[in-house]
Design an enzyme around this catalytic site. Structure first.
Site, PDB file in Angstrom:
ATOM      1  N   SER A 175       0.941  -0.902   0.075  1.00  6.40           N
ATOM      2  CA  SER A 175       0.163   0.269   0.140  1.00  6.40           C
ATOM      3  C   SER A 175       0.987   0.740   0.018  1.00  6.40           C
ATOM      4  CB  SER A 175      -0.509  -0.431   1.420  1.00  6.40           C
ATOM      5  OG  SER A 175      -1.927   1.018   1.013  1.00  6.40           O
TER       6      SER A 175
ATOM      7  N   HIS B 113      -2.612  -1.182  -3.376  1.00  5.26           N
ATOM      8  CA  HIS B 113      -3.519   0.087  -3.356  1.00  5.26           C
ATOM      9  C   HIS B 113      -3.392   1.059  -4.127  1.00  5.26           C
ATOM     10  CE1 HIS B 113      -3.657  -1.865   1.273  1.00  5.26           C
ATOM     11  NE2 HIS B 113      -4.410  -2.491  -0.131  1.00  5.26           N
TER      12      HIS B 113
ATOM     13  N   ASP C 279      -4.459  -4.923   5.895  1.00  9.34           N
ATOM     14  CA  ASP C 279      -4.409  -6.271   5.032  1.00  9.34           C
ATOM     15  C   ASP C 279      -3.512  -6.251   4.565  1.00  9.34           C
ATOM     16  OD1 ASP C 279      -6.244  -7.190   2.454  1.00  9.34           O
ATOM     17  OD2 ASP C 279      -5.595  -5.098   1.380  1.00  9.34           O
TER      18      ASP C 279
END
Length: 330
Positions: free
Chosen positions: A155, A182, A275
């Site tokens: 991310s 992401h 995540d």
């Protein structure tokens, strides 16, 4: 308090950012610059903790300014604040040291949720870090040369980290690679192109029903979970967001782990939130192998930390060791 330098030739944009930061007591705007040259000068004069940098500016653009700033000692993190049409150039800024690209929002997207995500991300990037952190730990050795697929999740700070890992893995790579980063809408194609050009891997946007092939890296498209069907083909899912994200890392890790089990090798890189932690635990419990990036090299030690705390990391390695570790064991 995180001291911020805003570099953008748009007075409207500078005013917008100033108002956002004024409402959040974690930040203080210490300087503004209307071009890249003034950004370099302001960085030297005010020593900010974080720089928000536009790409297209007069006198000196954001890429050259970033290169100069990052060449100097103790330089702060630079975040590129870019429009969608400038995202290709934005990834060139990653090459010279920027840690993240954030899409300039459309007016309709400027709600409280956006402001919170924006500020939370920047607060983590700009946070001062200590040096007393664990940099390397291997709880068990990999089942060398016995894996069938490599997964990479990331991310905040991920583009630079993924690029480094792919470079160090070498090309051509003998296994298929699946990547979930992401990413903002409209940035995915330029991200895939940039990775392909700078790492010499064949990097493509994943497509529905494709059977992953050795030597190709498949990137999750923006707005879509990248998963694996029971028959070993890729599935692009528009199902509910996971951890408020789509694409998210966990759907990829969990679905591939169910198909390949102990033949799965997963890498979880820098990023905020948790995540990927659940997926790492599942892969490790099935006999697969998981690597979490160490705090010492993370832009944001969130996702790897969550995986480590959950017991989902077979190894904890700094970014500079991960790609070679994957190469030697897959």
């Amino acid at each position: 308090m995180i001291n911020v330098l805003i570099a953008d030739d748009s007075a409207l944009l500078r005013s917008f950012l100033r108002q956002v930061f004024t409402k959040d007591n974690r930040f203080s705007v210490v300087a503004e610059a209307i071009d890249g040259q003034k950004a370099v000068e302001a960085c030297r004069a005010f020593h900010p903790d974080l720089i928000i940098m536009d790409i297209n500016m007069p006198v000196m653009d954001g890429i050259k300014a970033t290169k100069i700033i990052k060449s100097e000692p103790n330089s702060p993190p630079v975040v590129i604040f870019s429009t969608a049409d400038a995202s290709a150039a934005g990834y060139n800024a990653i090459d010279v040291g920027a840690v993240e690209i954030i899409k300039k929002p459309e007016y309709r997207d400027m709600d409280e949720a956006f402001f919170k995500r924006f500020c939370d991300k920047l607060a983590l990037i700009g946070k001062k870090r200590g040096n007393n952190v664990e940099t390397r730990a291997v709880s068990k050795n990999p089942d060398a040369k016995n894996y069938k697929i490599v997964l990479i999740g990331a991310s905040t700070g991920g583009p630079q980290a993924i690029q480094r890992v792919l470079k160090d893995m070498g090309s051509p790579f003998p296994l298929p690679i699946l990547i979930t980063q992401h990413i903002d809408k409209t940035f995915d194609k330029n991200f895939a192109r940039w990775l392909a050009e700078t790492t010499h891997h064949n990097v493509v946007l994943a497509e529905e029903g494709v059977k992953p092939e050795a030597g190709t890296a498949y990137l999750a498209p923006a707005g879509t979970h990248l998963e694996m069907s029971a028959n070993g083909t890729l599935h692009l899912s528009n199902s509910e967001r996971v951890h408020f994200l789509r694409p998210a890392v966990d759907p990829m890790f969990l679905s591939v782990g169910r198909v390949f089990g102990k033949k799965t090798f997963a890498v979880l890189l820098t990023g905020m939130g948790n995540d990927g932690a659940e997926g790492c635990v599942a892969i490790k419990n099935s006999g697969g192998y998981t690597v979490a990036e160490a705090a010492s090299s993370c832009v944001v030690f969130g996702m790897p930390k969550a995986a480590i705390m959950a017991g989902g990391a077979s190894a904890i390695l700094p970014l500079g060791e991960i790609g070679t570790f994957v190469k030697n064991n897959c």
